[in-house]
Design a protein around this motif. Structure first.
Motif, PDB file in Angstrom:
ATOM      1  N   LYS A  28       0.836  -1.188   0.000  1.00 36.73           N
ATOM      2  CA  LYS A  28       0.000   0.000   0.000  1.00 36.73           C
ATOM      3  C   LYS A  28       0.878   1.248   0.000  1.00 36.73           C
ATOM      4  CE  LYS A  28      -3.876   2.089   2.495  1.00 36.73           C
ATOM      5  NZ  LYS A  28      -4.736   2.008   3.698  1.00 36.73           N
ATOM      6  N   ASN A  29       0.499   2.256  -0.821  1.00 38.04           N
ATOM      7  CA  ASN A  29       1.273   3.506  -0.960  1.00 38.04           C
ATOM      8  C   ASN A  29       2.724   3.222  -1.376  1.00 38.04           C
ATOM      9  OD1 ASN A  29      -0.972   5.067  -0.152  1.00 38.04           O
ATOM     10  ND2 ASN A  29      -0.397   4.850   2.022  1.00 38.04           N
ATOM     11  N   ASN A  32       4.654   6.331  -2.631  1.00 38.60           N
ATOM     12  CA  ASN A  32       5.165   7.218  -1.579  1.00 38.60           C
ATOM     13  C   ASN A  32       6.410   6.631  -0.929  1.00 38.60           C
ATOM     14  OD1 ASN A  32       3.051   8.908  -2.152  1.00 38.60           O
ATOM     15  ND2 ASN A  32       1.816   8.315  -0.371  1.00 38.60           N
ATOM     16  N   ARG A  33       6.393   5.303  -0.737  1.00 36.17           N
ATOM     17  CA  ARG A  33       7.551   4.673  -0.128  1.00 36.17           C
ATOM     18  C   ARG A  33       8.785   4.803  -1.027  1.00 36.17           C
ATOM     19  NH1 ARG A  33       6.295  -0.862   3.198  1.00 36.17           N
ATOM     20  NH2 ARG A  33       4.475  -0.169   4.360  1.00 36.17           N
ATOM     21  N   ARG A 165       5.611  14.545   3.918  1.00 37.08           N
ATOM     22  CA  ARG A 165       5.015  13.342   3.333  1.00 37.08           C
ATOM     23  C   ARG A 165       5.555  12.082   4.002  1.00 37.08           C
ATOM     24  NH1 ARG A 165       5.575  15.941  -1.842  1.00 37.08           N
ATOM     25  NH2 ARG A 165       7.465  14.694  -2.209  1.00 37.08           N
ATOM     26  N   ASP A 169       3.399   9.200   5.973  1.00 33.32           N
ATOM     27  CA  ASP A 169       3.486   7.779   5.650  1.00 33.32           C
ATOM     28  C   ASP A 169       3.831   6.953   6.890  1.00 33.32           C
ATOM     29  OD1 ASP A 169       2.909   8.351   3.034  1.00 33.32           O
ATOM     30  OD2 ASP A 169       5.001   8.368   2.369  1.00 33.32           O
TER      31      ASP A 169
END
Length: 378
Positions: A28-29, A32-33, A165, A169
């Protein structure tokens, strides 16, 4: 990635890169990671660029206000301006537009050889030589002039946004499996970034405060004349100032060479004149010959004819050491006077005729050739 993630049954048949994408699609995401991981890898380089830039700009702005040598340069330029504007409404000004620093090389003398910058450097060199070293106070000017306030602010905003960000996260982190160590790896980095952001924001504030103080010190409008404009003009002025120092030194050496050449020419002319005078048998005027003593020559030559006549009358000029002269009966007085009268009527009284007659009359040696050599020797 969505198509690969749908191939659950055929997972074992996938190639290794495709299996990696299949696992990544389940995170998930994941985007972003990945951006956070990229941020971590690039942060040290980004920090090494931004932090020194803030410090360099702040240092230069501080030097503008505190450097006594730079202050003396500004005062000298102001003095020049008041002298040039004498008789106009701008005479006795208390300041000048700082942008004029870059225009000093545009003002030239009537021969179009020297600029106002050359005159400034020459004046400072004679009055306050230490002021010429003011560029040493601006050690970080080259680095500071390469950046702009806008670019520094943008880089700092980018770091702050990425850090924000990353924090979001980490707050919403849910491990995909027991081997998911994203939070464990990124939390220390997040804390490190936050600490560095505090430092950068502090440096940013110092830079802006320093620029405001400089704008008040130099009395210009910071909204129209930006920080990067000031630093760029200051760098241009420093470079032109150093170039003028080199130019002045070159002109000084050229003048020295011309002066030496002129002196050498005059020396050769004096030597030539001295040789010509010696060849003509006259005194050397000015004593310019090599090995000649001008004063002694002038004193020795004075009264030369009188000394010669005296030697001729006494007979010393014709005496030969170790030789016995033959006695000769001199002419009678009347005959001698008649002989002199005839010689005088034939020659000029001021010329060599009288002198030759006197020599012949006073020469009592039996060998006329010896008398002739004696006269020639004197």
């Amino acid at each position: 990635m969505k198509k690969i993630s749908a191939l659950k049954v055929e997972y074992d048949d996938l190639a290794e890169p495709e299996q990696f994408l299949h696992c990544l699609a389940e995170v998930k995401n994941a985007r972003n990671r990945l951006e956070s991981l990229q941020f971590k890898l690039q942060f040290s380089d980004q920090l090494e660029e931004v932090k020194p830039s803030f410090m360099a700009v702040t240092d230069c702005l501080k030097v503008i206000r505190t450097s006594q040598r730079f202050k003396q340069v500004i005062l000298a330029i102001l003095t020049f301006g008041n002298i040039m504007n004498a008789g106009s409404r701008n005479q006795k000004s208390l300041g000048f537009d700082i942008t004029f620093l870059t225009k000093l090389t545009g003002t030239k003398d009537t021969e179009n050889k020297r600029t106002l910058m050359n005159v400034l450097v020459e004046t400072l060199e004679s009055k306050s030589p230490d002021v010429l070293n003011f560029p040493e106070d601006f050690e970080l000017l080259d680095q500071a002039a390469r950046v702009t306030e806008e670019s520094l602010d943008e880089q700092l905003r980018d770091i702050v946004e990425k850090c924000k960000r990353l924090g979001n996260d980490l707050k919403s982190f849910k491990p995909v499996g027991p081997t998911d160590r994203f939070q464990e790896a990124m939390e220390p980095f997040h804390k490190q970034v936050k600490d560095q952001i505090d430092i950068l924001q502090s440096l940013q504030k110092q830079m802006k405060d320093s620029f405001k103080e400089v704008s008040e010190y130099l009395t210009f409008n910071p909204a129209k004349y930006h920080m990067e404009d000031l630093l760029a003009d200051l760098k241009t002025f420093r470079d032109k100032f150093q170039e003028a120092k080199v130019q002045n030194e070159e002109m000084r050496r050229a003048q020295e060479r011309i002066a030496k050449a002129k002196e050498e020419k005059e020396r050769r002319e004096r030597e030539k004149a001295a040789r010509q005078q010696r060849q003509l048998g006259g005194p050397v005027k000015g004593g310019g010959g090599l090995g000649d003593d001008g004063g002694a020559s002038a004193n020795e030559d004075e009264g030369l004819v009188d000394n010669l006549l005296e030697a001729l009358k006494s007979g010393k000029a014709f005496q030969t050491p170790g030789r016995t002269r033959a006695k000769r009966t001199p002419r009678q007085g009347a005959e001698r006077r008649a002989h002199l009268a005839r010689a005088t009527s034939r020659g000029d009284l001021s010329g060599g005729g009288v002198l030759d007659a006197v020599v012949k009359e006073l020469a009592f040696d039996d060998t006329p050739e010896q008398s002739k050599v004696a006269v020639g020797d004197n």
